[in-house]
Scaffold this active site. Structure first.
Site, PDB file in Angstrom:
ATOM      1  N   TYR A 154      52.489  48.255  66.451  1.00 48.87           N
ATOM      2  CA  TYR A 154      51.573  47.883  67.525  1.00 48.87           C
ATOM      3  C   TYR A 154      52.020  46.583  68.195  1.00 48.87           C
ATOM      4  O   TYR A 154      52.073  46.486  69.431  1.00 48.87           O
ATOM      5  CB  TYR A 154      50.163  47.732  66.946  1.00 48.87           C
ATOM      6  CG  TYR A 154      49.085  47.486  67.968  1.00 48.87           C
ATOM      7  CD1 TYR A 154      48.585  48.535  68.747  1.00 48.87           C
ATOM      8  CD2 TYR A 154      48.545  46.210  68.146  1.00 48.87           C
ATOM      9  CE1 TYR A 154      47.583  48.315  69.681  1.00 48.87           C
ATOM     10  CE2 TYR A 154      47.545  45.987  69.073  1.00 48.87           C
ATOM     11  CZ  TYR A 154      47.066  47.038  69.834  1.00 48.87           C
ATOM     12  OH  TYR A 154      46.076  46.815  70.764  1.00 48.87           O
ATOM     13  N   LYS A 158      53.235  45.997  72.096  1.00 46.82           N
ATOM     14  CA  LYS A 158      52.518  45.075  72.978  1.00 46.82           C
ATOM     15  C   LYS A 158      53.415  43.919  73.422  1.00 46.82           C
ATOM     16  O   LYS A 158      53.273  43.406  74.536  1.00 46.82           O
ATOM     17  CB  LYS A 158      51.264  44.555  72.280  1.00 46.82           C
ATOM     18  CG  LYS A 158      50.222  45.647  72.016  1.00 46.82           C
ATOM     19  CD  LYS A 158      49.759  46.327  73.301  1.00 46.82           C
ATOM     20  CE  LYS A 158      48.608  47.280  73.075  1.00 46.82           C
ATOM     21  NZ  LYS A 158      48.090  47.863  74.331  1.00 46.82           N
TER      22      LYS A 158
END
Length: 243
Positions: A154, A158
């Site tokens: 994740y 990002k």
């Protein structure tokens, strides 16, 4: 005000995406709601937007699929005449420690969170260039700024959005197209439903509380409506967590 403009918002059926769609609609923008699976929630968001006096339509799309994203953007263009604002909010998480993370969990998160944003930018850019202007907002995360244990996939996706944002901003600035990122901290959504104000991670937030989807939406509306001289930036809406 954004009257006469069309905003395409991915992951807009609930949470941050729905809040952004509603906020942009409140400023007069017509809304193209992109969702992955929850049609009922998407329609509910569309109804709330329409109640504000704008046109809102729903489109089911796997943003990680290049061809499907292209077809969806074409459908939005046919229905609305074009896209002026693109908000890349669609995202998933498959949390786990790096020593045990499955390859598929890494690939799926990168595909949706990072490649999905690339796909939508790639297919909307010709419209922005022809219109001699546009606004792109990528929803990143504080995890992409400072990292987070148990979220290597994740955080990587990002953080990748931040590099994508800066490069797109530099490339498209001569065409009067702006590209910025918002990095939310801990926000009250389905993704963070296990957190509350007693959680030690929440206690580490200088402002002492989790954010709301409306906090992020307010920032997105500012960038779309008032930030005409802002591009290539990452705005951390995180209660001070990343400072």
């Amino acid at each position: 005000m954004l009257t006469g403009q069309t905003a395409l918002v991915t992951g807009a059926s609930r949470g941050i995406g729905a809040a952004i769609a509603l906020k942009l609609a409140s400023r007069g923008a017509d809304i193209a709601i992109i969702y992955a699976g929850n049609s009922a929630a998407a329609e509910e968001t569309a109804e709330k937007c329409a109640a504000l006096g704008v046109t809102a339509r729903c489109y089911k799309c796997n943003v990680a699929d290049f061809a499907e994203a292209k077809a969806t953007v074409a459908a939005v263009k046919a229905d609305f005449g074009g896209v002026n604002i693109l908000v890349n909010n669609a995202g998933i998480n498959r949390d786990g420690l790096i020593a045990m993370m499955r390859e598929s969990d890494f690939d799926d998160v990168i595909s949706t969170n990072l490649k999905g944003a690339f796909n939508m930018i790639r297919h909307c850019t010709p419209m922005f260039i022809r219109a001699k202007g546009g606004c792109i907002i990528n929803i990143s995360s504080v995890a992409g700024v400072i990292g987070n244990a148990g979220q290597t996939n994740y955080a990587a996706s990002k953080a990748g959005l931040l590099g994508l944002t800066k490069s797109v901003a530099r490339e498209l600035a001569p065409k009067n197209v702006r590209c910025n990122a918002i990095a939310p901290g801990f926000v009250q959504t389905d993704m963070t439903k296990e957190f509350d104000d007693s959680n030690p991670m929440v206690a580490s937030i200088p402002l002492g509380r989790m954010g709301t989807p409306e906090d992020i939406a307010a920032c997105a509306a500012f960038l779309a409506d008032e930030g005409s001289y802002i591009t290539g930036q990452t705005l951390c809406v995180d209660g001070g967590l990343a400072m």
